[in-house]
Design an enzyme around this catalytic site. Structure first.
Site, PDB file in Angstrom:
ATOM      1  N   TYR A 346       0.848  -1.192   0.000  1.00 33.77           N
ATOM      2  CA  TYR A 346       0.000   0.000   0.000  1.00 33.77           C
ATOM      3  C   TYR A 346       0.881   1.239   0.000  1.00 33.77           C
ATOM      4  O   TYR A 346       1.771   1.381   0.843  1.00 33.77           O
ATOM      5  CB  TYR A 346      -0.898  -0.037   1.237  1.00 33.77           C
ATOM      6  CG  TYR A 346      -1.902   1.097   1.358  1.00 33.77           C
ATOM      7  CD1 TYR A 346      -2.258   1.882   0.278  1.00 33.77           C
ATOM      8  CD2 TYR A 346      -2.503   1.375   2.582  1.00 33.77           C
ATOM      9  CE1 TYR A 346      -3.177   2.903   0.392  1.00 33.77           C
ATOM     10  CE2 TYR A 346      -3.432   2.392   2.724  1.00 33.77           C
ATOM     11  CZ  TYR A 346      -3.764   3.162   1.626  1.00 33.77           C
ATOM     12  OH  TYR A 346      -4.675   4.178   1.747  1.00 33.77           O
ATOM     13  N   CYS A 347       0.656   2.141  -0.946  1.00 36.06           N
ATOM     14  CA  CYS A 347       1.342   3.425  -1.028  1.00 36.06           C
ATOM     15  C   CYS A 347       2.851   3.188  -1.113  1.00 36.06           C
ATOM     16  O   CYS A 347       3.327   2.468  -1.980  1.00 36.06           O
ATOM     17  CB  CYS A 347       0.941   4.298   0.159  1.00 36.06           C
ATOM     18  SG  CYS A 347       1.592   5.992   0.105  1.00 36.06           S
ATOM     19  N   LEU A 348       3.633   3.766  -0.221  1.00 32.94           N
ATOM     20  CA  LEU A 348       5.077   3.578  -0.215  1.00 32.94           C
ATOM     21  C   LEU A 348       5.440   2.115  -0.010  1.00 32.94           C
ATOM     22  O   LEU A 348       6.452   1.632  -0.539  1.00 32.94           O
ATOM     23  CB  LEU A 348       5.706   4.449   0.878  1.00 32.94           C
ATOM     24  CG  LEU A 348       7.213   4.401   1.054  1.00 32.94           C
ATOM     25  CD1 LEU A 348       7.927   4.696  -0.248  1.00 32.94           C
ATOM     26  CD2 LEU A 348       7.652   5.382   2.132  1.00 32.94           C
ATOM     27  N   LEU A 374      -1.746  -1.099  -3.988  1.00 28.52           N
ATOM     28  CA  LEU A 374      -2.831  -0.172  -3.681  1.00 28.52           C
ATOM     29  C   LEU A 374      -2.286   1.250  -3.674  1.00 28.52           C
ATOM     30  O   LEU A 374      -1.472   1.602  -2.816  1.00 28.52           O
ATOM     31  CB  LEU A 374      -3.453  -0.499  -2.319  1.00 28.52           C
ATOM     32  CG  LEU A 374      -3.914  -1.939  -2.074  1.00 28.52           C
ATOM     33  CD1 LEU A 374      -4.528  -2.058  -0.686  1.00 28.52           C
ATOM     34  CD2 LEU A 374      -4.896  -2.378  -3.136  1.00 28.52           C
TER      35      LEU A 374
END
Length: 613
Positions: A346-348, A374
């Site tokens: 997710y993200c980073l 994501l």
């Protein structure tokens, strides 16, 4: 001691991170873990011009972490090119006279004309949405402001010769100043505030003053926002039952207890971002992705990152890969031997997972069965408005600010993200809390958002330079263990989610994964923003998404074409994803055991200790 000893003593043996569980350590003073130094990946210089760095760090306290040099250069670039564009100046002057004439005509017939006869708010502008703004004179005030806002947008964009980066900075900074002066931010020009004042006899201002004093006291004391005390980590949020099965100096690996009699044989590993706490995907039971997955018969593991401090200044970006993703995969392999792993980033955390997967593909490591990303970017050339804070001057300024402390504080990150959506996160809240006197309703998502973390100096510097500034990963220059990695080495099926209103990871930037990997890609574009679009439980019926799969050998389809071709689906994307996972998983079997020599009984139950640091 720091988490990573970059230059260990000669007599100390060099040991790679192992999945062997370590003894329980108190959260207040976590044990540090030594990692193998990498000669080709030196930390950023911290001893060059220390007085200059100290001066910049002091200056950052007054500028909120924004480089005044970068801002000045952008405005100089814009102003000089506009001064040398007489025809453009004439067009802007004609625009003033044209808009003024239309506005004066509307003012002369304010009582007889329809509202918004000159200009109306854009669809996503909520400041003037209520019907009170349609009455004179407030409608005229709103239209005057919108005309001014449009004129400044035209004046700061489209100037021939201005670099795109400087144009974006000038337009963004001017927009921030205008947002601050919007008539909705002042009691005398906001009809909703005036109406409430008449109805309540001015009580809204008393309540607003109390809200302001309460916020000031909480800011000075460092306590949580009002109402957040009902969201307690481990009780009301991050409450899915489980156990910490592995710990090193950077992560705790949580295995969640099954909620079904049988489970899918391939486990799921969640790799969250370490910018915030991991439990964004395990909020309240009704919107917890972790609980949803266990209820669907999946075995779920999640990484909980430790919050770094000044002693962790030399923790590198690659340490998060080695001590995070790879160490977690090693431990999962001991608990569920011989099984592929469905990895989610997710993200980073998704960017990190992509790097780890590319390195695994390069090295012939086939432990990943599928990869889910994501709102995660792998190409940062068009990373949205967040890139406004990323240029050489700004990065150097941030490095000097972090150099003094050893980490990037939570306030700088929170301030940058709030500026990206200032109307929604700053000014609308101030109007609601201090002018209307209404307290902001508490929510688990906002409580999580306030539970911020720090970022180590070296890691964040490498992240900004290698990924954002130089875009090394997308352009084939990123190195893992002294060798280049390429996303084209990823052949694992991928499920990629972008969110329509994402200011942090714009979906068109996320979409670039289509031509970077050599794999089947199922892409989902869901409604909502960076967080609200991902946390989309099926019970919330207002969600919708588009989905389309591209085979590895299929021709590339651009994002605009994809929008026209991908079918629309009403509801949450979660069932779509679990069906995709189930189709790539084996038949249900008995849950794996975590007892015996693999697990240290001294490790705590979920959510663990690191989430409290």
């Amino acid at each position: 001691m720091s988490v990573v000893k970059i230059f260990p003593r000669a007599e100390e043996p060099l040991q790679a991170p192992s999945a062997k569980p370590v003894a329980q350590v108190p959260a207040a003073s976590p044990e540090r873990v030594a990692a193998t130094p990498v000669a080709c990946d030196c930390p950023p210089a911290s001893d060059s011009y220390p007085l200059d760095r100290a001066f910049h760090a002091m200056l950052a306290r007054f500028t909120g972490g924004i480089s005044p040099v970068a801002l000045s250069l952008a405005w100089l670039d814009w102003g000089a090119h506009l001064a040398a564009a007489p025809q453009h100046q004439m067009e802007l002057s004609r625009s003033i006279f044209r808009d003024t004439g239309r506005f004066l005509e509307a003012a002369a017939h304010a009582t007889s004309q329809e509202p918004w006869s000159v200009i109306r708010p854009q669809g996503r502008d909520r400041r003037f949405r209520d019907r009170q703004w349609e009455a004179a004179p407030f409608n005229l005030l709103a239209q005057a402001f919108l005309l001014t806002e449009r004129w400044w947008h035209d004046a700061t964009t489209g100037i021939r010769g201005v670099s795109h980066a400087n144009e974006a900075i000038v337009e963004f900074s001017m927009r921030q100043m205008l947002d601050m002066l919007a008539p909705s931010n002042f009691a005398a020009t906001n009809p909703q505030v005036l109406e409430k004042a008449f109805q309540s006899g001015g009580e809204n201002f008393v309540f607003g003053w109390q809200n302001w004093c309460s916020d000031l006291m909480r800011l000075l004391s460092g306590s949580k926002p009002a109402g957040d005390d009902q969201f307690v980590v481990g009780k009301t949020v991050a409450a899915s039952p489980g156990k910490v099965v592995y710990r090193n100096g950077l992560i705790e690996l949580i295995k969640y207890h099954p909620t079904t009699a049988q489970v899918r044989p391939e486990p799921i590993l969640i790799v969250p971002a370490w910018i915030m706490k991991y439990y964004i995907l395990d909020l309240s039971p009704q919107n917890s992705l972790v609980k949803y997955l266990t209820d669907q018969g999946f075995t779920v593991f999640a990484i909980s990152w430790r919050n770094p401090d000044e002693n962790d200044r030399d923790v590198a970006f690659d340490d998060y890969r080695k001590l995070g993703v790879m160490a977690a995969l090693d431990m999962i392999g001991r608990i569920v031997p011989g099984r592929k792993v469905h990895a989610l980033g997710y993200c980073l955390g998704g960017t990190l997972l992509s790097i780890a997967a590319a390195a695994m593909g390069r090295d012939g490591d086939s432990r990943l069965g599928t990869i889910t990303l994501l709102a995660a970017q792998t190409d940062f050339r068009e990373a949205g408005e967040l890139t406004l804070f990323i240029n050489e001057s700004q990065v150097a300024f941030l490095e000097d600010m972090m150099w003094q402390r050893g980490y990037l504080d939570t306030t700088q990150m929170a301030g940058a993200f709030q500026l990206l959506r200032s109307n929604e996160l700053i000014w609308s809240r101030l109007s609601r809390d201090y002018l209307m006197g209404d307290g902001s309703p508490p929510s688990d998502l906002m409580a999580w958002n306030a539970d911020a973390t720090r970022l180590p100096y070296r890691m964040h510097s490498e992240y900004l330079r290698k990924l954002f500034l130089d875009n090394d990963l997308a352009e084939g220059r990123y190195r893992v263990e002294c060798r280049s990695v390429s996303l084209s080495d990823i052949h694992t099926p991928m499920f990629v989610v972008g969110t329509l209103a994402d200011h942090v990871a714009p979906w068109r930037s996320v979409y670039k994964i289509h031509y970077q990997v050599d794999a089947d890609v199922t892409f989902v574009l869901t409604s909502g923003g960076h967080n609200a679009g991902v946390v989309a439980p099926p019970d919330e019926s207002w969600h919708d998404y588009q989905v389309k799969t591209k085979a590895a050998d299929a021709p590339y389809v651009g994002p605009e074409e994809w929008l026209k071709l991908a079918p629309h689906v009403a509801g949450s994307w979660w069932p779509e994803w679990t069906q995709w996972l189930a189709a790539r998983s084996g038949a249900p079997c008995d849950p794996p055991s975590i007892r015996g020599g693999d697990i240290d009984d001294g490790l705590p139950d979920a959510p663990g200790d690191y989430v409290h640091t």
